[in-house]
Design a protein around this motif. Sequence first.
Motif, PDB file in Angstrom:
ATOM      1  N   HIS A  52       0.638  -1.017  -0.064  1.00  0.00           N
ATOM      2  CA  HIS A  52       0.160   0.095  -0.010  1.00  0.00           C
ATOM      3  C   HIS A  52       0.921   1.277   0.175  1.00  0.00           C
ATOM      4  O   HIS A  52       1.813   1.314   0.743  1.00  0.00           O
ATOM      5  N   ASP A  53       0.466   2.304  -0.760  1.00  0.00           N
ATOM      6  CA  ASP A  53       1.194   3.557  -0.999  1.00  0.00           C
ATOM      7  C   ASP A  53       0.882   4.273   0.190  1.00  0.00           C
ATOM      8  O   ASP A  53      -0.130   4.167   1.082  1.00  0.00           O
ATOM      9  N   LYS A  54       1.388   5.693   0.153  1.00  0.00           N
ATOM     10  CA  LYS A  54       1.095   6.724   1.137  1.00  0.00           C
ATOM     11  C   LYS A  54      -0.300   7.196   0.956  1.00  0.00           C
ATOM     12  O   LYS A  54      -0.961   7.456   1.964  1.00  0.00           O
ATOM     13  N   ASP A  55      -0.673   7.309  -0.138  1.00  0.00           N
ATOM     14  CA  ASP A  55      -2.312   7.739  -0.418  1.00  0.00           C
ATOM     15  C   ASP A  55      -3.278   6.849   0.066  1.00  0.00           C
ATOM     16  O   ASP A  55      -4.086   7.273   0.618  1.00  0.00           O
ATOM     17  N   GLU A  56      -3.075   5.509  -0.188  1.00  0.00           N
ATOM     18  CA  GLU A  56      -3.999   4.554   0.033  1.00  0.00           C
ATOM     19  C   GLU A  56      -3.833   4.796   1.953  1.00  0.00           C
ATOM     20  O   GLU A  56      -5.100   4.487   2.441  1.00  0.00           O
ATOM     21  N   VAL A  57      -2.726   4.538   2.478  1.00  0.00           N
ATOM     22  CA  VAL A  57      -2.763   4.841   3.738  1.00  0.00           C
ATOM     23  C   VAL A  57      -3.365   5.755   4.536  1.00  0.00           C
ATOM     24  O   VAL A  57      -4.258   5.767   5.393  1.00  0.00           O
ATOM     25  N   THR A  58      -3.177   6.981   3.749  1.00  0.00           N
ATOM     26  CA  THR A  58      -3.934   8.164   4.036  1.00  0.00           C
ATOM     27  C   THR A  58      -5.456   8.159   4.421  1.00  0.00           C
ATOM     28  O   THR A  58      -6.016   8.540   5.116  1.00  0.00           O
ATOM     29  N   PHE A  80       2.233   2.836  16.139  1.00  0.00           N
ATOM     30  CA  PHE A  80       3.322   2.544  15.495  1.00  0.00           C
ATOM     31  C   PHE A  80       4.555   3.526  15.970  1.00  0.00           C
ATOM     32  O   PHE A  80       5.330   3.859  15.377  1.00  0.00           O
ATOM     33  N   ASP A  81       4.372   4.136  17.272  1.00  0.00           N
ATOM     34  CA  ASP A  81       5.097   5.125  17.671  1.00  0.00           C
ATOM     35  C   ASP A  81       5.144   6.426  16.847  1.00  0.00           C
ATOM     36  O   ASP A  81       6.400   6.995  16.830  1.00  0.00           O
ATOM     37  N   CYS A  82       4.185   6.894  16.439  1.00  0.00           N
ATOM     38  CA  CYS A  82       4.296   8.154  15.515  1.00  0.00           C
ATOM     39  C   CYS A  82       3.500   9.064  16.197  1.00  0.00           C
ATOM     40  O   CYS A  82       2.055   8.617  16.720  1.00  0.00           O
ATOM     41  N   ALA A  83       3.765  10.228  16.234  1.00  0.00           N
ATOM     42  CA  ALA A  83       2.785  11.396  16.682  1.00  0.00           C
ATOM     43  C   ALA A  83       1.620  11.642  15.795  1.00  0.00           C
ATOM     44  O   ALA A  83       0.742  12.161  16.542  1.00  0.00           O
ATOM     45  N   ASP A  84       1.746  11.626  14.742  1.00  0.00           N
ATOM     46  CA  ASP A  84       0.832  11.991  13.731  1.00  0.00           C
ATOM     47  C   ASP A  84       0.647  11.394  12.562  1.00  0.00           C
ATOM     48  O   ASP A  84       1.629  10.550  12.307  1.00  0.00           O
ATOM     49  N   LEU A  85      -0.228  11.518  11.532  1.00  0.00           N
ATOM     50  CA  LEU A  85      -0.248  10.587  10.349  1.00  0.00           C
ATOM     51  C   LEU A  85       1.076  11.241   9.378  1.00  0.00           C
ATOM     52  O   LEU A  85       1.521  10.230   8.788  1.00  0.00           O
ATOM     53  N   ALA A  86       1.398  12.500   9.597  1.00  0.00           N
ATOM     54  CA  ALA A  86       2.480  12.929   8.880  1.00  0.00           C
ATOM     55  C   ALA A  86       3.791  12.078   9.302  1.00  0.00           C
ATOM     56  O   ALA A  86       4.539  11.726   8.359  1.00  0.00           O
ATOM     57  N   HIS A  91       7.357   6.646   7.306  1.00  0.00           N
ATOM     58  CA  HIS A  91       7.977   5.183   7.701  1.00  0.00           C
ATOM     59  C   HIS A  91       7.070   4.216   7.050  1.00  0.00           C
ATOM     60  O   HIS A  91       6.258   3.674   7.214  1.00  0.00           O
ATOM     61  N   PRO A  92       7.930   4.192   5.602  1.00  0.00           N
ATOM     62  CA  PRO A  92       7.020   3.160   4.548  1.00  0.00           C
ATOM     63  C   PRO A  92       6.832   1.909   4.947  1.00  0.00           C
ATOM     64  O   PRO A  92       6.070   1.091   4.770  1.00  0.00           O
ATOM     65  N   GLU A  93       7.738   1.265   6.189  1.00  0.00           N
ATOM     66  CA  GLU A  93       7.731  -0.128   6.597  1.00  0.00           C
ATOM     67  C   GLU A  93       6.679  -0.314   7.383  1.00  0.00           C
ATOM     68  O   GLU A  93       6.403  -1.471   7.668  1.00  0.00           O
ATOM     69  N   HIS A  94       5.872   0.826   7.599  1.00  0.00           N
ATOM     70  CA  HIS A  94       4.637   0.827   8.405  1.00  0.00           C
ATOM     71  C   HIS A  94       3.490   0.715   7.570  1.00  0.00           C
ATOM     72  O   HIS A  94       2.311   0.502   8.194  1.00  0.00           O
ATOM     73  N   ALA A  98      -0.457  -0.626   9.233  1.00  0.00           N
ATOM     74  CA  ALA A  98      -1.219   0.645   9.306  1.00  0.00           C
ATOM     75  C   ALA A  98      -2.525   0.390   8.494  1.00  0.00           C
ATOM     76  O   ALA A  98      -3.665   0.410   9.036  1.00  0.00           O
ATOM     77  N   TYR A  99      -2.200  -0.022   7.239  1.00  0.00           N
ATOM     78  CA  TYR A  99      -3.503   0.070   6.410  1.00  0.00           C
ATOM     79  C   TYR A  99      -4.431  -1.221   7.097  1.00  0.00           C
ATOM     80  O   TYR A  99      -5.636  -1.266   7.020  1.00  0.00           O
ATOM     81  N   THR A 100      -3.854  -2.296   7.325  1.00  0.00           N
ATOM     82  CA  THR A 100      -4.307  -3.575   7.987  1.00  0.00           C
ATOM     83  C   THR A 100      -5.245  -3.000   9.264  1.00  0.00           C
ATOM     84  O   THR A 100      -6.264  -3.649   9.237  1.00  0.00           O
ATOM     85  N   ALA A 101      -4.387  -2.431  10.307  1.00  0.00           N
ATOM     86  CA  ALA A 101      -5.211  -1.960  11.413  1.00  0.00           C
ATOM     87  C   ALA A 101      -6.453  -1.287  11.201  1.00  0.00           C
ATOM     88  O   ALA A 101      -6.979  -1.257  11.878  1.00  0.00           O
TER      89      ALA A 101
END
Length: 119
Positions: A52-58, A80-86, A91-94, A98-101
């Motif tokens: 999944h790419d950045k747009d799909e996850v967003t 995923f230890d991230c403060a926000d969506l940006a 972190h493309p590895e997530h 993230a999409y699955t979650a």
Amino acid sequence: MLEEKIEALTEEIAGLREDLAKLPASGEKAPAKKAPAKKKAPAKKKAPEPEHDKDEVTAKIKEVATTIDKPAAREIIQSFDCADLADLLTHPEHYDAAYTAAEAALEAGEGEDEDEEEL
């Protein structure tokens, strides 16, 4: 005899000047001795490209925020230890996780809606 010594010393000085000319100028590094050839380190395995790419996850995270609520979307991001969506998008590895979650949260949210309608 004195002339022979002067001639020998003159030749020695000429040889030293030649050696001196071969040395680097001040401030330059002396030529390093050739080091034995090193074996190349094996190439690091590159992480596989996410499905999944950045747009799909967003889009999926925003869908969670609008369909369920913003705290649910924030919870996915923070898992995923991230403060926000940006931050998550750096972190493309997530991306896939993230999409699955987000999909799982949407499916769980749909299940709760169906339960509420039955009451």
